[in-house]
Design a protein around this motif. Structure first.
Motif, PDB file in Angstrom:
ATOM      1  N   TYR A  55       0.848  -1.191   0.000  1.00 52.06           N
ATOM      2  CA  TYR A  55       0.000   0.000   0.000  1.00 52.06           C
ATOM      3  C   TYR A  55       0.885   1.243   0.000  1.00 52.06           C
ATOM      4  O   TYR A  55       2.001   1.218   0.509  1.00 52.06           O
ATOM      5  N   ASP A  56       0.358   2.341  -0.512  1.00 52.43           N
ATOM      6  CA  ASP A  56       0.998   3.639  -0.396  1.00 52.43           C
ATOM      7  C   ASP A  56       0.264   4.433   0.673  1.00 52.43           C
ATOM      8  O   ASP A  56      -0.981   4.396   0.731  1.00 52.43           O
ATOM      9  N   THR A  57       0.993   5.148   1.496  1.00 55.58           N
ATOM     10  CA  THR A  57       0.372   5.982   2.518  1.00 55.58           C
ATOM     11  C   THR A  57      -0.284   7.186   1.880  1.00 55.58           C
ATOM     12  O   THR A  57       0.320   7.890   1.077  1.00 55.58           O
ATOM     13  N   GLN A  58      -1.514   7.434   2.240  1.00 56.55           N
ATOM     14  CA  GLN A  58      -2.253   8.578   1.729  1.00 56.55           C
ATOM     15  C   GLN A  58      -2.430   9.652   2.810  1.00 56.55           C
ATOM     16  O   GLN A  58      -2.526  10.828   2.504  1.00 56.55           O
ATOM     17  N   ALA A  59      -2.510   9.233   4.052  1.00 56.86           N
ATOM     18  CA  ALA A  59      -2.674  10.167   5.167  1.00 56.86           C
ATOM     19  C   ALA A  59      -2.341   9.445   6.464  1.00 56.86           C
ATOM     20  O   ALA A  59      -2.238   8.224   6.487  1.00 56.86           O
ATOM     21  N   GLY A  60      -2.190  10.187   7.517  1.00 59.82           N
ATOM     22  CA  GLY A  60      -1.936   9.588   8.808  1.00 59.82           C
ATOM     23  C   GLY A  60      -0.834  10.320   9.550  1.00 59.82           C
ATOM     24  O   GLY A  60      -0.288  11.288   9.058  1.00 59.82           O
TER      25      GLY A  60
END
Length: 61
Positions: A55-60
């Motif tokens: 997965y690629d990080t989109q937010a957090g």
């Protein structure tokens, strides 16, 4: 970093999230000479492993 998530209702699959410093370090781990020993360890025998999904990080934070 690693997170092991258990379903709150006690049903279904657990989820293990492992975060690596970089894609390069993760790719090196996949072919590291030490990896087979870890894969056959007692801890790994307790877990049914599925296919690795990326997965690629989109937010957090």
């Amino acid at each position: 970093m690693e997170r092991i998530l258990q379903p709150t209702d006690g049903k279904g699959d657990w989820l293990i999230i492992t975060m690596w410093e970089s894609e390069e370090k993760f790719e090196k781990w996949l072919v590291a000479k030490e990896k087979p020993a870890v894969d056959t360890s007692v801890g790994h025998a307790l877990v049914k492993f599925g296919k690795i999904k990326r997965y690629d990080t989109q937010a957090g934070y």
